[in-house]
Design an enzyme around this catalytic site. Structure first.
Site, mmCIF file in Angstrom:
data_model
loop_
_atom_site.group_PDB
_atom_site.id
_atom_site.type_symbol
_atom_site.label_atom_id
_atom_site.label_comp_id
_atom_site.label_asym_id
_atom_site.label_seq_id
_atom_site.Cartn_x
_atom_site.Cartn_y
_atom_site.Cartn_z
ATOM 1 C CG HIS A 65 40.867 59.781 9.708
ATOM 2 N ND1 HIS A 65 41.329 59.368 10.937
ATOM 3 C CD2 HIS A 65 40.908 58.681 8.912
ATOM 4 C CE1 HIS A 65 41.637 58.083 10.891
ATOM 5 N NE2 HIS A 65 41.403 57.637 9.665
ATOM 6 C CG ASP A 178 43.891 54.191 10.526
ATOM 7 O OD1 ASP A 178 43.387 55.171 9.937
ATOM 8 O OD2 ASP A 178 43.229 53.215 10.903
ATOM 9 C CD GLU A 212 38.016 56.825 9.385
ATOM 10 O OE1 GLU A 212 37.723 55.982 8.532
ATOM 11 O OE2 GLU A 212 38.671 56.555 10.430
ATOM 12 C CD GLU A 213 40.158 55.147 13.170
ATOM 13 O OE1 GLU A 213 39.388 54.171 13.055
ATOM 14 O OE2 GLU A 213 41.235 55.226 12.581
ATOM 15 C CG ASP A 235 41.734 56.240 5.914
ATOM 16 O OD1 ASP A 235 42.590 55.690 6.639
ATOM 17 O OD2 ASP A 235 40.640 56.634 6.361
ATOM 18 C CG HIS A 322 42.596 49.988 14.067
ATOM 19 N ND1 HIS A 322 41.247 50.028 14.366
ATOM 20 C CD2 HIS A 322 42.796 50.963 13.142
ATOM 21 C CE1 HIS A 322 40.672 50.972 13.647
ATOM 22 N NE2 HIS A 322 41.596 51.553 12.892
#
Length: 357
Positions: A65, A178, A212-213, A235, A322
């Site tokens: 993603h 990410d 995706e998030e 991922d 994150h």
């Protein structure tokens, strides 16, 4: 990783691509991968797909993603301070003192997440950062001045931190690993197959999905368009070797020990076994993980679509997910690329993954 790969990696990861605003990053990705595929297209919401053998009836997807976590402007005070809401799973605790970029109507505006000085706080009674008290300062004295800069409610905000290397390139560290590191890896798979002149017998769909998030939305949309027969998703997962991770809850996975293969209800067992066998036969190190209900990745969106698509997940161990210093081991990046490439080389055309035939 050669110079061409590394230049792409830096350009791609350093470009802001917040959820819902991935277009500029997708352009960079498509420009890099196009020489190694037969065709490409982009859907209405920005998911980019590069295709080898588009006429083949059997369709194999490798996917990552493209979006990164971000913030939205939610409220501008009369004094010109900006309060935010999340765009994805942004961490409020790391915000104070971070520099940000506000992608306004008149261009990018620099700002900072402010925080009261330590001198003004009482020990034991300090407020923790939360969505109620973190705020952005763009150097304006009023709401009107902020709006004149092109900043309005709904303006998207990203951190300015960029990619760095730690310990002479052993680790890569920065924001948006990410999962744009996944987009880098699937593009490298396409490049290696092309440069090695390996012709896959099936249709290979290299998918860089959006959103995706916020709930696997890009994958949810594109799988209905493609109707694939097989999907391999890449991922990130937690590198639980770092301090403050609970291995009893997060599992035992460590950067440098190889990509992580996950067992989960959404992961098709025969496909999982084929990945494990490929890793063993090609002497590619790998680790194992388990998810009790959902993987929380685009794997779930592919697996439960179109009557059920055999799907599997290859994860990259990542420290500090994150945050602006997400950190991954260079060897794991290389071995994830190798595993996907070698899997595709050995996958028979029109392979039937059903348990009972």
């Amino acid at each position: 990783m050669d110079k061409k790969s590394k230049d792409f990696l830096y350009k791609y990861l350093n470009n802001p691509s917040p959820t819902g605003h991935e277009a500029e990053g997708q352009k960079i990705w498509l420009d890099y991968i196009k020489p190694y595929v037969d065709t490409s297209f982009v859907d209405n919401y920005g998911t980019a797909v590069a295709v080898v053998n588009p006429e083949a009836p059997y369709k194999v997807v490798i996917e990552a993603h493209a979006d990164e976590i971000a913030w939205y402007v939610n409220y501008i005070t009369p004094e010109g301070y900006i309060y935010v809401i999340r765009n994805g799973g942004s961490d409020h605790q790391i915000a104070p003192s971070k520099r940000v970029l506000l992608h306004g109507e008149n261009g990018v505006v620099e700002g900072v997440f402010g925080w009261p000085a330590i001198h003004t706080r009482k020990p034991g009674k300090e407020a923790n950062p939360s969505l109620e008290n973190i705020f952005i300062d763009v150097g304006a004295a009023s709401k009107e001045e902020v709006e004149e800069m092109g900043i309005v409610v709904g303006t998207v905000i990203t951190y300015e931190d960029e990619l760095r290397e730690l310990n002479k390139g052993r680790y890569f560290s920065g924001r948006a690993l990410d999962n744009r590191i996944g987009g880098f890896m699937i593009a490298e798979v396409a490049r290696r197959l092309n440069e090695e002149k390996h012709e896959v017998p099936f249709g290979l769909y290299v998918v860089n999905a959006v959103q995706e998030e916020v709930g696997l939305r890009g994958a949810e949309m594109i799988t209905q368009t493609l109707k694939p027969n097989v999907a391999i998703v890449t991922d990130v997962c937690h590198d639980s070797s770092a301090p403050m991770y609970n291995k009893q809850l997060e599992g035992d996975t460590k950067g440098g020990n190889g990509p992580v293969l996950t067992v989960a209800p959404a992961v098709q067992n025969n496909l999982f076994k084929m990945l494990v066998n490929t890793a063993k036969e090609k002497e590619i190190p790998f680790q194992r993980a388990a998810s009790s209900r959902v993987t929380g990745t685009d794997t779930d969106a592919f697996a439960y679509s179109n009557g059920g698509v055999p799907s599997a997940l290859i994860s990259l161990p990542l420290k500090y997910m994150h945050t602006t210093v997400e950190t991954a081991h260079a060897d794991d990046i290389e071995n994830t690329i190798k595993l996907m490439t070698e899997f595709l080389k050995q996958l028979p055309n029109e392979h039937d993954f059903r348990y009972i035939k």
